[in-house]
Write a protein that holds these residues in place. Structure first.
Motif, PDB file in Angstrom:
ATOM      1  N   ASP A  15       9.214 -36.740 -11.338  1.00 26.70           N
ATOM      2  CA  ASP A  15      10.309 -35.827 -11.696  1.00 26.70           C
ATOM      3  C   ASP A  15      11.331 -36.527 -12.587  1.00 26.70           C
ATOM      4  O   ASP A  15      11.798 -35.950 -13.573  1.00 26.70           O
ATOM      5  CB  ASP A  15      11.000 -35.293 -10.437  1.00 26.70           C
ATOM      6  CG  ASP A  15      10.128 -34.294  -9.682  1.00 26.70           C
ATOM      7  OD1 ASP A  15       9.123 -33.818 -10.261  1.00 26.70           O
ATOM      8  OD2 ASP A  15      10.448 -33.998  -8.522  1.00 26.70           O
ATOM      9  N   GLN A  18       9.745 -37.051 -16.028  1.00 24.98           N
ATOM     10  CA  GLN A  18       9.671 -35.781 -16.761  1.00 24.98           C
ATOM     11  C   GLN A  18      11.055 -35.361 -17.255  1.00 24.98           C
ATOM     12  O   GLN A  18      11.202 -34.881 -18.382  1.00 24.98           O
ATOM     13  CB  GLN A  18       9.060 -34.691 -15.868  1.00 24.98           C
ATOM     14  CG  GLN A  18       8.727 -33.423 -16.616  1.00 24.98           C
ATOM     15  CD  GLN A  18       7.918 -32.438 -15.786  1.00 24.98           C
ATOM     16  OE1 GLN A  18       7.451 -32.743 -14.689  1.00 24.98           O
ATOM     17  NE2 GLN A  18       7.756 -31.238 -16.314  1.00 24.98           N
ATOM     18  N   ALA A  19      12.073 -35.561 -16.438  1.00 26.74           N
ATOM     19  CA  ALA A  19      13.446 -35.209 -16.845  1.00 26.74           C
ATOM     20  C   ALA A  19      13.912 -36.091 -18.000  1.00 26.74           C
ATOM     21  O   ALA A  19      14.580 -35.617 -18.930  1.00 26.74           O
ATOM     22  CB  ALA A  19      14.393 -35.347 -15.653  1.00 26.74           C
ATOM     23  N   GLU A  22      12.431 -34.885 -21.194  1.00 25.21           N
ATOM     24  CA  GLU A  22      13.172 -33.699 -21.640  1.00 25.21           C
ATOM     25  C   GLU A  22      14.455 -34.109 -22.365  1.00 25.21           C
ATOM     26  O   GLU A  22      14.826 -33.511 -23.374  1.00 25.21           O
ATOM     27  CB  GLU A  22      13.497 -32.803 -20.441  1.00 25.21           C
ATOM     28  CG  GLU A  22      14.298 -31.555 -20.762  1.00 25.21           C
ATOM     29  CD  GLU A  22      13.575 -30.571 -21.673  1.00 25.21           C
ATOM     30  OE1 GLU A  22      12.338 -30.648 -21.789  1.00 25.21           O
ATOM     31  OE2 GLU A  22      14.254 -29.732 -22.295  1.00 25.21           O
ATOM     32  N   ARG A  29       9.173 -31.789 -30.662  1.00 17.73           N
ATOM     33  CA  ARG A  29       9.447 -30.843 -29.577  1.00 17.73           C
ATOM     34  C   ARG A  29       8.557 -29.608 -29.619  1.00 17.73           C
ATOM     35  O   ARG A  29       8.351 -28.956 -28.589  1.00 17.73           O
ATOM     36  CB  ARG A  29      10.920 -30.447 -29.596  1.00 17.73           C
ATOM     37  CG  ARG A  29      11.418 -30.028 -28.234  1.00 17.73           C
ATOM     38  CD  ARG A  29      12.943 -30.013 -28.173  1.00 17.73           C
ATOM     39  NE  ARG A  29      13.367 -29.671 -26.842  1.00 17.73           N
ATOM     40  CZ  ARG A  29      13.630 -30.547 -25.888  1.00 17.73           C
ATOM     41  NH1 ARG A  29      13.540 -31.825 -26.127  1.00 17.73           N
ATOM     42  NH2 ARG A  29      14.007 -30.144 -24.697  1.00 17.73           N
ATOM     43  N   SER A 108       4.040 -35.187 -20.216  1.00 22.89           N
ATOM     44  CA  SER A 108       5.271 -34.674 -19.594  1.00 22.89           C
ATOM     45  C   SER A 108       5.955 -33.669 -20.514  1.00 22.89           C
ATOM     46  O   SER A 108       6.481 -32.655 -20.048  1.00 22.89           O
ATOM     47  CB  SER A 108       6.236 -35.826 -19.293  1.00 22.89           C
ATOM     48  OG  SER A 108       5.662 -36.696 -18.357  1.00 22.89           O
ATOM     49  N   ALA A 109       5.937 -33.942 -21.819  1.00 21.50           N
ATOM     50  CA  ALA A 109       6.531 -33.012 -22.779  1.00 21.50           C
ATOM     51  C   ALA A 109       5.799 -31.670 -22.762  1.00 21.50           C
ATOM     52  O   ALA A 109       6.427 -30.609 -22.834  1.00 21.50           O
ATOM     53  CB  ALA A 109       6.493 -33.615 -24.182  1.00 21.50           C
ATOM     54  N   CYS A 111       4.224 -30.425 -20.183  1.00 22.71           N
ATOM     55  CA  CYS A 111       4.661 -29.787 -18.933  1.00 22.71           C
ATOM     56  C   CYS A 111       6.034 -29.147 -19.123  1.00 22.71           C
ATOM     57  O   CYS A 111       6.249 -28.008 -18.697  1.00 22.71           O
ATOM     58  CB  CYS A 111       4.709 -30.815 -17.802  1.00 22.71           C
ATOM     59  SG  CYS A 111       3.102 -31.380 -17.246  1.00 22.71           S
ATOM     60  N   ASN A 112       6.941 -29.843 -19.780  1.00 26.35           N
ATOM     61  CA  ASN A 112       8.280 -29.287 -20.009  1.00 26.35           C
ATOM     62  C   ASN A 112       8.219 -28.027 -20.863  1.00 26.35           C
ATOM     63  O   ASN A 112       8.890 -27.039 -20.564  1.00 26.35           O
ATOM     64  CB  ASN A 112       9.187 -30.323 -20.680  1.00 26.35           C
ATOM     65  CG  ASN A 112       9.612 -31.422 -19.722  1.00 26.35           C
ATOM     66  OD1 ASN A 112       9.637 -31.228 -18.506  1.00 26.35           O
ATOM     67  ND2 ASN A 112       9.940 -32.582 -20.268  1.00 26.35           N
ATOM     68  N   ASP A 115       6.923 -25.216 -18.711  1.00 24.57           N
ATOM     69  CA  ASP A 115       7.569 -25.064 -17.408  1.00 24.57           C
ATOM     70  C   ASP A 115       6.616 -25.378 -16.251  1.00 24.57           C
ATOM     71  O   ASP A 115       6.490 -24.611 -15.300  1.00 24.57           O
ATOM     72  CB  ASP A 115       8.172 -23.654 -17.268  1.00 24.57           C
ATOM     73  CG  ASP A 115       9.190 -23.593 -16.132  1.00 24.57           C
ATOM     74  OD1 ASP A 115       9.773 -24.646 -15.813  1.00 24.57           O
ATOM     75  OD2 ASP A 115       9.379 -22.498 -15.566  1.00 24.57           O
ATOM     76  N   ASN A 117       5.650 -28.396 -13.489  1.00 23.17           N
ATOM     77  CA  ASN A 117       6.160 -29.617 -12.880  1.00 23.17           C
ATOM     78  C   ASN A 117       5.021 -30.615 -12.726  1.00 23.17           C
ATOM     79  O   ASN A 117       4.026 -30.325 -12.065  1.00 23.17           O
ATOM     80  CB  ASN A 117       6.801 -29.282 -11.525  1.00 23.17           C
ATOM     81  CG  ASN A 117       7.376 -30.506 -10.859  1.00 23.17           C
ATOM     82  OD1 ASN A 117       6.649 -31.249 -10.211  1.00 23.17           O
ATOM     83  ND2 ASN A 117       8.666 -30.723 -11.034  1.00 23.17           N
TER      84      ASN A 117
END
Ligand SMILES: [Zn+2]
Length: 138
Positions: A15, A18-19, A22, A29, A108-109, A111-112, A115, A117
């Motif tokens: 988490d 991943q944050a 972001e 992006r 991770s990008a 996933c972001n 949306d 997790n």
């Protein structure tokens, strides 16, 4: 970086990672950039493995047919070969860690952007492995 800082960072959560992705992702992006970057880093990981064999020589690949002619899945598992001989040298290991890290960044990008997790995906896969064990047949 001192040993204590490294120890704290070893407990980094998906988490948090991943944050952080972001927070820092700017230039790539668009999901189009993200998925092509994932492809690029898959290739770079494969290339780094191959260069460890063909340029450095710290590992060798001796591939042969796998032996599935066993009584049980457990026996098959215990006789499967990864075909890698030797160990990565520190230099090759560092390169591969960097390429894998970049891959995880773009995963991770992705996933972001969608949306999802990353921890949930990891946990679902983990539970699937725990439930099916070797019967997941992966
Ligand atoms: Zn090497």
């Amino acid at each position: 970086m001192d040993r204590n800082t490294v120890s704290i960072e070893k407990n980094l959560s998906c988490d948090d990672f991943q944050a952080q992705v972001e927070d820092v992702l700017i230039r790539h992006r668009s999901i189009l950039d993200i998925i092509t970057k994932l492809d690029e880093y898959t290739s770079r990981i494969n290339r780094a493995v191959i260069k460890s064999v063909t340029y450095c020589g710290c590992i060798e690949i001796h591939a042969t047919r796998q032996d599935y002619n066993r009584e049980s899945l457990e026996e098959i598992k215990n006789n499967m070969q990864n075909h890698v001989k030797g160990n990565l040298c520190p230099s090759c290991k560092e390169i591969l860690e960097e390429e894998i890290g970049a891959y995880l960044f773009y995963l991770s990008a992705l996933c972001n952007a969608l949306d999802i997790n990353l921890s949930d995906s990891l946990l679902k896969e983990y539970r699937n492995m725990k439930t099916l064990g070797i019967f997941s047949l992966k």
